[in-house]
Design a protein around this motif. Structure first.
Motif, PDB file in Angstrom:
ATOM      1  N   VAL A 238       0.840  -1.205   0.000  1.00  0.00           N
ATOM      2  CA  VAL A 238       0.000   0.000   0.000  1.00  0.00           C
ATOM      3  C   VAL A 238       0.870   1.247   0.000  1.00  0.00           C
ATOM      4  O   VAL A 238       0.620   2.209  -0.748  1.00  0.00           O
ATOM      5  N   ALA A 239       1.905   1.250   0.831  1.00  0.00           N
ATOM      6  CA  ALA A 239       2.810   2.398   0.896  1.00  0.00           C
ATOM      7  C   ALA A 239       3.433   2.675  -0.464  1.00  0.00           C
ATOM      8  O   ALA A 239       3.523   3.830  -0.900  1.00  0.00           O
TER       9      ALA A 239
ATOM     10  N   ILE B  16       5.497   5.769  -1.425  1.00  0.00           N
ATOM     11  CA  ILE B  16       6.433   5.669  -0.305  1.00  0.00           C
ATOM     12  C   ILE B  16       7.335   4.463  -0.544  1.00  0.00           C
ATOM     13  O   ILE B  16       6.976   3.315  -0.255  1.00  0.00           O
ATOM     14  N   VAL B  17       8.502   4.728  -1.104  1.00  0.00           N
ATOM     15  CA  VAL B  17       9.470   3.666  -1.374  1.00  0.00           C
ATOM     16  C   VAL B  17      10.648   3.719  -0.407  1.00  0.00           C
ATOM     17  O   VAL B  17      11.458   2.791  -0.371  1.00  0.00           O
ATOM     18  N   ASP B  18      10.754   4.798   0.363  1.00  0.00           N
ATOM     19  CA  ASP B  18      11.793   4.903   1.382  1.00  0.00           C
ATOM     20  C   ASP B  18      11.504   3.881   2.479  1.00  0.00           C
ATOM     21  O   ASP B  18      10.439   3.918   3.110  1.00  0.00           O
ATOM     22  N   GLN B  19      12.430   2.988   2.712  1.00  0.00           N
ATOM     23  CA  GLN B  19      12.152   1.894   3.635  1.00  0.00           C
ATOM     24  C   GLN B  19      12.117   2.342   5.093  1.00  0.00           C
ATOM     25  O   GLN B  19      11.478   1.689   5.915  1.00  0.00           O
ATOM     26  N   HIS B  20      12.774   3.448   5.413  1.00  0.00           N
ATOM     27  CA  HIS B  20      12.649   3.993   6.766  1.00  0.00           C
ATOM     28  C   HIS B  20      11.202   4.413   7.018  1.00  0.00           C
ATOM     29  O   HIS B  20      10.654   4.183   8.103  1.00  0.00           O
ATOM     30  N   LYS B  21      10.595   5.018   6.001  1.00  0.00           N
ATOM     31  CA  LYS B  21       9.206   5.456   6.135  1.00  0.00           C
ATOM     32  C   LYS B  21       8.276   4.250   6.237  1.00  0.00           C
ATOM     33  O   LYS B  21       7.272   4.273   6.966  1.00  0.00           O
ATOM     34  N   GLN B  22       8.594   3.189   5.502  1.00  0.00           N
ATOM     35  CA  GLN B  22       7.791   1.976   5.588  1.00  0.00           C
ATOM     36  C   GLN B  22       7.865   1.369   6.985  1.00  0.00           C
ATOM     37  O   GLN B  22       6.868   0.865   7.510  1.00  0.00           O
ATOM     38  N   VAL B  23       9.057   1.425   7.594  1.00  0.00           N
ATOM     39  CA  VAL B  23       9.222   0.938   8.966  1.00  0.00           C
ATOM     40  C   VAL B  23       8.354   1.760   9.916  1.00  0.00           C
ATOM     41  O   VAL B  23       7.677   1.215  10.804  1.00  0.00           O
ATOM     42  N   GLU B  24       8.357   3.074   9.730  1.00  0.00           N
ATOM     43  CA  GLU B  24       7.534   3.946  10.577  1.00  0.00           C
ATOM     44  C   GLU B  24       6.051   3.597  10.435  1.00  0.00           C
ATOM     45  O   GLU B  24       5.299   3.596  11.413  1.00  0.00           O
ATOM     46  N   LEU B  25       5.622   3.325   9.199  1.00  0.00           N
ATOM     47  CA  LEU B  25       4.225   2.972   8.936  1.00  0.00           C
ATOM     48  C   LEU B  25       3.845   1.683   9.650  1.00  0.00           C
ATOM     49  O   LEU B  25       2.812   1.619  10.348  1.00  0.00           O
ATOM     50  N   ILE B  26       4.655   0.640   9.482  1.00  0.00           N
ATOM     51  CA  ILE B  26       4.348  -0.645  10.116  1.00  0.00           C
ATOM     52  C   ILE B  26       4.344  -0.512  11.629  1.00  0.00           C
ATOM     53  O   ILE B  26       3.472  -1.051  12.315  1.00  0.00           O
ATOM     54  N   ALA B  27       5.329   0.225  12.162  1.00  0.00           N
ATOM     55  CA  ALA B  27       5.409   0.416  13.612  1.00  0.00           C
ATOM     56  C   ALA B  27       4.172   1.133  14.137  1.00  0.00           C
ATOM     57  O   ALA B  27       3.632   0.783  15.196  1.00  0.00           O
ATOM     58  N   ALA B  28       3.697   2.126  13.399  1.00  0.00           N
ATOM     59  CA  ALA B  28       2.536   2.907  13.838  1.00  0.00           C
ATOM     60  C   ALA B  28       1.260   2.069  13.810  1.00  0.00           C
ATOM     61  O   ALA B  28       0.460   2.099  14.750  1.00  0.00           O
ATOM     62  N   VAL B  29       1.053   1.326  12.720  1.00  0.00           N
ATOM     63  CA  VAL B  29      -0.200   0.592  12.537  1.00  0.00           C
ATOM     64  C   VAL B  29      -0.227  -0.718  13.325  1.00  0.00           C
ATOM     65  O   VAL B  29      -1.243  -1.071  13.938  1.00  0.00           O
TER      66      VAL B  29
END
Length: 245
Positions: free
Chosen positions: A128-129, A134-147
């Motif tokens: 989804v990201a 959103i291809v920056d993997q740091h941002k993907q980590v933030e997304l997974i951590a938040a959800v």
């Protein structure tokens, strides 16, 4: 009592996970050895030979299934593309996630199903990201951590995720096989079991499904629909997080 896991430790584990997830999503989105995705965009039949008719038929199936890279995919909205990852890839993985339900309450005492569900939701959230750019993997980590972990991670924790992710990249098998998605799901499951205390924070099946899931045999059906509902809620929460970030 064990010490509470830190944001940095959570980010390190999720960093390894996204480094496994993204190459698999790359292949699912682009692999086309027979050129079938390209055939869906042609306005006329490719030829009259048996081979051409067969390839056109397979291309029609892909287009009907709205596979990424096909003509139908290009006409879909961001919301529809995100939903596709839930209904197709997530639903397929969900068969594995629900399988422990065959044993009813016997395996519900173990964190296996939560780890599998967490891994499947992580894959879909990354997909989804990516649809939202959103291809920056740091941002993907933030997304997974938040959800999935209810954590607001950033800064130094993101650096830990990068370091762990680079290590995971070196461990990956670069060869694609028909079982690559299942292998990735299992690898991610093993990775996230390092943060067992976080797994129960993810969107989980509603109580009624968890109750029926405790019954042997029939539990697998309840677990499938319960986990699918939880996956849908995780994807929706991911979209909301992206919109707000």
């Amino acid at each position: 009592m064990s010490e509470a896991i830190t944001d940095k430790e959570v980010a390190a584990v999720l960093g390894r996970a996204v480094w496994v997830i993204n190459p698999v999503l790359d292949v699912l989105s682009t692999i086309d050895p027979l050129g079938l995705r390209g055939r869906t965009k042609r306005t006329e039949p490719s030829g009259d030979s048996v081979v051409d008719r067969g390839l056109d038929a397979m291309a029609w199936v892909l287009n009907t299934a709205d596979v990424p890279g096909t003509k139908s995919w290009e006409g879909m909205s961001l919301h529809e593309r995100s939903a596709w990852w839930v209904r197709r890839v997530g639903a397929l993985n969900n068969l594995v996630v629900a399988y422990p339900g065959v044993f009813g309450a016997l395996l519900q005492r173990l964190p296996l199903q939560d780890a599998l569900g967490f891994a499947n939701q992580s894959i879909v959230l990354c997909a989804v990201a990516r649809e939202y750019g959103i291809v920056d993997q740091h941002k993907q980590v933030e997304l997974i951590a938040a959800v999935l972990c209810q954590r607001n991670i950033g800064g130094a924790s993101a650096k830990a995720a990068a370091a762990a992710g680079q290590l995971a990249e070196a461990e990956q098998d670069s060869k694609w096989t028909p079982f690559a998605l299942a292998k990735a799901l299992w690898r991610i499951t093993k990775i996230v079991r390092g943060i067992t205390d976080e797994l129960g924070k993810r969107p989980r099946p509603k109580k009624i499904f968890r109750l029926f899931g405790m019954l042997p045999a029939v539990g697998v059906v309840a677990d499938y629909f319960g986990e699918f509902g939880a996956l849908s809620r995780a994807a929706k929460a991911g979209q909301q997080w992206i919109a707000a970030s």
